[in-house]
Design an enzyme around this catalytic site. Structure first.
Site, short mmCIF file in Angstrom:
data_model
loop_
_atom_site.label_atom_id
_atom_site.label_comp_id
_atom_site.label_asym_id
_atom_site.label_seq_id
_atom_site.Cartn_x
_atom_site.Cartn_y
_atom_site.Cartn_z
N GLU A 107 135.88 -16.84 78.14
CA GLU A 107 137.26 -16.74 78.61
C GLU A 107 137.88 -15.46 78.04
OE1 GLU A 107 139.24 -18.37 80.62
OE2 GLU A 107 138.26 -20.32 80.97
N HIS A 149 133.60 -16.22 87.58
CA HIS A 149 133.87 -17.60 87.97
C HIS A 149 134.03 -17.67 89.49
CE1 HIS A 149 136.30 -21.52 87.03
NE2 HIS A 149 135.10 -21.76 87.49
ZN LIG Z 1 137.64 -19.48 85.34
#
Ligand SMILES: [Zn+2]
Length: 259
Positions: A107, A149
């Site tokens: 992240e 993602h």
């Molecule tokens: Zn994500």
């Protein structure tokens, strides 16, 4: 807080680049996969990194990632690499559906599209590159398996977004990328188109790894998949329409990965 003031049973980070381990409870065993074979990059998409970190460590969120990279380049680990962190959700790549079981999730602190899509600071990207190199080296992960993602969940996700500098990662030895073919002329295939050329496009996207059904119809799923491809590989124009530049870039990318 540094590693030395954390409690005695705090795990040590797997990566020597991580400053500390701030454990998240949100993980399980990897299923059917002994070792990760891909890396998935995200942006946090929340107003601040502190909020994102708290969310990723909150048991009721049921989300996590192995690493968080702050704007200043500091790296924190939340989940041991041997464990299955919960970051990809419903996802497909190369026909495989449980990407959480086979990936390392990173992240990157950035408020994302909803937060005005600010650029990623230089020192943050340098840290992401160093971390990806370290992870890919230790697990022998192929460059073309460092993914967004949005690549593995094109119908649901748009992170880390078209402002993420995949070209710089590539120049510094991380991921798979080629210079996109120049944009000229309008779309050759777009929403509503049908027939063999659409099937061919869907087959090429699938061959590279995307999870799109080969239906011969340029449906919403195809449009979102093309947009995901553009976000990663032709970021100057993300419109979900297959123009010559998009198709050529995809074709050259498939060729390049075979070499
Ligand atoms: Zn994500």
């Amino acid at each position: 807080m540094t590693l030395s003031d954390t409690s005695g049973d705090a795990p040590r980070p797997d990566s020597p680049l991580a400053a500390e381990f701030l454990a998240s409870p949100n993980h399980t065993e990897r299923r059917g996969v002994a070792e990760p074979d891909c890396v998935i990059l995200h942006y946090t998409g929340m107003p601040t990194g502190a909020e994102a970190l708290a969310w990723l460590r909150n048991p009721s969120s049921e989300v996590s990632a192995h690493y968080v990279v702050w704007e200043d380049g500091r790296i924190v680990q939340l989940v041991g690499e041997a464990r299955r962190a919960w970051h990809a959700g419903l996802s497909v790549w190369k026909g495989e559906r449980d990407l959480n079981s086979r990936s390392i999730g990173i992240e990157i602190v950035n408020p994302g599209h909803e937060g005005g899509a600010p650029p990623f600071p230089n020192q943050q990207i340098a840290a992401v590159i160093a971390l990806c190199r370290d992870i890919c080296d230790r697990h022998a992960i192929k460059p073309e398996r460092v993914l967004a993602h949005s690549d593995v969940a094109p119908a649901r996700k748009i992170d880390p977004g078209e402002r993420f500098p995949w070209d710089r990662l590539w120049r510094e030895g991380v991921g798979h990328w080629i210079k996109p073919s120049p944009i000229e002329g309008g779309p050759i295939l777009q929403s509503g188109a049908e027939g063999p050329p659409v099937r061919a496009l869907q087959a090429m996207l699938t061959l590279y790894g995307y999870g799109v059904e080969i239906t011969g119809v340029y449906d919403k799923a195809t449009e979102l998949c093309v947009a995901a491809f553009q976000r990663h590989f032709r970021p100057s124009k993300v419109d979900g329409e297959a123009d010559v530049s998009t198709v050529e870039t995809l074709r050259r990318l498939i060729e390049a990965v075979r070499k």
